[in-house]
Write a protein that holds these residues in place. Structure first.
Motif, PDB file in Angstrom:
ATOM      1  N   SER A  82       0.926  -1.308   0.001  1.00  0.00           N
ATOM      2  CA  SER A  82      -0.037   0.003  -0.149  1.00  0.00           C
ATOM      3  C   SER A  82       0.949   1.179   0.149  1.00  0.00           C
ATOM      4  O   SER A  82       0.573   2.347  -0.870  1.00  0.00           O
ATOM      5  CB  SER A  82      -0.749  -0.077   1.131  1.00  0.00           C
ATOM      6  OG  SER A  82      -1.626  -1.081   1.347  1.00  0.00           O
ATOM      7  N   GLY A  86       0.835   4.293  -2.766  1.00  0.00           N
ATOM      8  CA  GLY A  86       0.417   5.631  -2.606  1.00  0.00           C
ATOM      9  C   GLY A  86       1.613   6.530  -3.051  1.00  0.00           C
ATOM     10  O   GLY A  86       1.329   7.669  -3.358  1.00  0.00           O
ATOM     11  N   VAL A 219      -6.386  10.228  -5.469  1.00  0.00           N
ATOM     12  CA  VAL A 219      -7.221   8.839  -5.183  1.00  0.00           C
ATOM     13  C   VAL A 219      -6.302   8.025  -4.966  1.00  0.00           C
ATOM     14  O   VAL A 219      -6.415   7.221  -3.755  1.00  0.00           O
ATOM     15  CB  VAL A 219      -8.084   8.552  -6.410  1.00  0.00           C
ATOM     16  CG1 VAL A 219      -8.773   7.438  -6.275  1.00  0.00           C
ATOM     17  CG2 VAL A 219      -9.077   9.847  -6.578  1.00  0.00           C
ATOM     18  N   GLU A 220      -5.181   7.895  -5.504  1.00  0.00           N
ATOM     19  CA  GLU A 220      -4.174   6.734  -5.371  1.00  0.00           C
ATOM     20  C   GLU A 220      -3.475   7.117  -3.913  1.00  0.00           C
ATOM     21  O   GLU A 220      -2.986   6.017  -3.191  1.00  0.00           O
ATOM     22  CB  GLU A 220      -3.150   6.685  -6.371  1.00  0.00           C
ATOM     23  CG  GLU A 220      -3.582   6.129  -7.509  1.00  0.00           C
ATOM     24  CD  GLU A 220      -3.980   4.472  -7.355  1.00  0.00           C
ATOM     25  OE1 GLU A 220      -3.241   3.816  -6.807  1.00  0.00           O
ATOM     26  OE2 GLU A 220      -5.063   4.364  -7.814  1.00  0.00           O
ATOM     27  N   SER A 221      -3.486   8.204  -3.428  1.00  0.00           N
ATOM     28  CA  SER A 221      -2.633   8.497  -2.216  1.00  0.00           C
ATOM     29  C   SER A 221      -3.559   7.954  -1.035  1.00  0.00           C
ATOM     30  O   SER A 221      -3.103   7.886   0.190  1.00  0.00           O
ATOM     31  CB  SER A 221      -2.550   9.891  -1.800  1.00  0.00           C
ATOM     32  OG  SER A 221      -1.858  10.480  -2.879  1.00  0.00           O
ATOM     33  N   ARG A 222      -4.745   7.451  -1.124  1.00  0.00           N
ATOM     34  CA  ARG A 222      -5.574   6.894  -0.183  1.00  0.00           C
ATOM     35  C   ARG A 222      -4.957   5.558   0.494  1.00  0.00           C
ATOM     36  O   ARG A 222      -5.029   4.977   1.450  1.00  0.00           O
ATOM     37  CB  ARG A 222      -6.953   6.453  -0.529  1.00  0.00           C
ATOM     38  CG  ARG A 222      -6.976   5.157  -1.543  1.00  0.00           C
ATOM     39  CD  ARG A 222      -8.581   5.016  -2.126  1.00  0.00           C
ATOM     40  NE  ARG A 222      -8.573   3.633  -2.601  1.00  0.00           N
ATOM     41  CZ  ARG A 222      -8.310   3.520  -4.029  1.00  0.00           C
ATOM     42  NH1 ARG A 222      -7.534   4.519  -4.739  1.00  0.00           N
ATOM     43  NH2 ARG A 222      -8.288   2.462  -4.666  1.00  0.00           N
ATOM     44  N   HIS A 223      -3.974   4.863  -0.361  1.00  0.00           N
ATOM     45  CA  HIS A 223      -3.139   3.760   0.132  1.00  0.00           C
ATOM     46  C   HIS A 223      -2.302   4.213   1.052  1.00  0.00           C
ATOM     47  O   HIS A 223      -1.653   3.075   1.731  1.00  0.00           O
ATOM     48  CB  HIS A 223      -2.508   3.146  -1.196  1.00  0.00           C
ATOM     49  CG  HIS A 223      -3.400   2.453  -2.235  1.00  0.00           C
ATOM     50  ND1 HIS A 223      -4.218   1.367  -1.998  1.00  0.00           N
ATOM     51  CD2 HIS A 223      -3.725   3.019  -3.592  1.00  0.00           C
ATOM     52  CE1 HIS A 223      -5.229   1.192  -2.941  1.00  0.00           C
ATOM     53  NE2 HIS A 223      -4.783   2.082  -4.087  1.00  0.00           N
ATOM     54  N   ILE A 225      -2.717   6.154   3.586  1.00  0.00           N
ATOM     55  CA  ILE A 225      -3.391   6.393   5.017  1.00  0.00           C
ATOM     56  C   ILE A 225      -3.109   5.426   5.967  1.00  0.00           C
ATOM     57  O   ILE A 225      -2.846   5.930   7.168  1.00  0.00           O
ATOM     58  CB  ILE A 225      -5.097   6.493   4.643  1.00  0.00           C
ATOM     59  CG1 ILE A 225      -5.560   7.596   3.619  1.00  0.00           C
ATOM     60  CG2 ILE A 225      -5.647   6.697   6.044  1.00  0.00           C
ATOM     61  CD1 ILE A 225      -6.734   7.706   3.538  1.00  0.00           C
TER      62      ILE A 225
END
Length: 431
Positions: A82, A86, A219-223, A225
């Protein structure tokens, strides 16, 4: 017998034992045994038993296996994948692409652990498999990891800065502040080197899978979190005073277990494998630490660090020549001693000379830490080299070779620090 002869004999013994295939930790202990038996009145057996027990039972070092275990959990579950998902969209646009995740990961984790060994082991467990799987060159993966993991000593909280602050009787809080900008500068230099290399060697950098818009990158940066929550939790408990570094390491392990369970990737097999993997890796590190502690004790009884420090002090050098001489002196010591031992054994002799030369002790603390960082990746006793060897099973000479560019980048950082001392003194001056 002269110090030169003693030093030569110990160096020959070290290389002979390493060349014969003896484990590194046992090699360090063996050289210490030889030194104490031949050149010290102290019984070697008694000293070795007390030193190794003290090293193994240190409460401060409890943070190290916990951070290693946290890295193992991240490596064996979906959390490391993840993190790469991200980070990838943001660094893919840079020359060198995902190699920058080593630099970014070490810079972030350095603010958690305060240890270069823990930073190297934790980030390495995540990045080496992921980058290798994507086809990045092994020398650039290991080299960037070995160089960037030394930031664990400079970016606060730093154990070695605490030791220096106590020895020099200066504010540890100001030392911590002084390490922030030089640490970020080193990280920028490391990333800059990767970019330059990638521009000249584009064929060795795997192509980016996709090109994303800014909205898609967000949106991909949610990984990120889960990992950001984990790092934030560990850093937050340290900087708010809720927990010590050791207790924060335990928070990190619990957090990693909770997050991996929430993602559905924690099973009995991954839990068992992560625990066994952390145990094996830390046992290797602990054996090296014990050998290094015994070697440090032997060097202290023989008197080599003190004699070398007194020799440098007696030369009556100008400030700039004194700094160059001290840099060379600590690089030489770093071939045989760990960083904390170098400071403990020499500060009593060196500090009066540094103060008399008009050198700011806060600035000098940052200087010493960077030189100690350099020693972490210089053979024959570069500690980060041994950690990387344990993870990659590569020859120590190969690992030392691929980290050489980062050694010279640290030399450049020292030069910048001398020409622009405000790099280290500006931030603590604002306190």
């Amino acid at each position: 017998m002269s110090e030169f002869v003693v030093t030569t004999l110990l160096i020959v013994s070290l290389f002979a034992l390493l060349g014969s295939g003896v484990w590194i930790g046992l090699t360090l202990a063996g050289v210490a045994w030889i030194g104490m038996e031949l050149f010290s009145p102290r019984p070697a057996g008694d000293a070795m038993a007390i030193t190794i027990w003290g090293s193994a039972s240190s409460w401060t070092l409890t943070a190290l296996p916990l951070f290693v275990w946290m890295g193992e959990i991240l490596f064996r579950t979906k959390l490391s994948e993840s993190m790469f998902k991200g980070l990838a969209p943001w660094v893919n646009a840079l020359p060198g692409r995902l190699l920058h995740t080593n630099i970014l990961g070490c810079t972030i984790f350095a603010a958690v652990s305060g240890s270069s060994a823990a930073t190297c082991a934790t980030i390495g467990k995540m990045s080496i498999p992921e980058l290798s799987k994507r086809g990045y060159p092994a020398d650039k993966i290991v080299g960037s990891l070995g160089g960037a993991s030394t930031l664990g000593l400079l970016i606060p909280p730093s154990i070695i800065m605490i030791v220096y602050g106590v020895a020099a009787e200066v504010s540890i809080a100001k030392l911590f502040m002084a390490g922030v900008v030089p640490g970020l500068l080193l990280g920028a230099l490391f990333s800059g080197y990767i970019m330059v290399w990638a521009l000249f060697n584009p064929s060795q950098v795997p192509l980016s899978d996709t090109r994303l818009t800014l909205a898609q990158k967000l949106v991909e940066s949610r990984h990120l979190i889960p990992v950001v929550l984990l790092i934030g939790g560990v850093i937050g408990t340290i900087y708010t005073g809720i927990a010590t570094a050791t207790e924060a390491a335990a928070v990190g392990v619990v957090g990693a277990l909770v997050l991996s369970a929430a993602q559905g990737s924690l099973t009995w097999a991954t839990f068992r494998d992560s625990l066994l993997g952390a145990t094996r890796l830390y046992c290797m590190i602990a054996l090296i630490l014990s050998g290094a502690a015994f070697l440090t004790l032997a060097m202290g009884y023989i008197g080599l660090p003190r004699h070398l420090a007194e020799y440098v002090t007696g030369l009556n050098l100008s400030p700039v020549v004194l700094i160059i001489a001290l840099a060379l002196f600590y690089m030489l010591l770093g071939c045989f001693l760990d960083g904390i031992s170098m400071i403990v054994l020499t500060m009593g002799v060196i500090l009066p000379t540094v103060s008399a030369a008009g050198i700011d002790l806060i600035w000098f603390g940052v200087f010493v830490v960077i030189v100690v960082e350099m020693a972490q990746i210089t053979p024959p006793v570069g500690f980060n080299l041994f950690v990387l060897q344990g993870m990659t099973k590569r020859e120590i000479t190969w690992i030392a070779k691929v980290t050489i560019p980062y050694f010279f980048l640290m030399v450049l950082a020292l030069a910048l620090l001398w020409w622009f001392p405000q790099i280290a003194t500006w931030l603590p001056g604002r306190m």
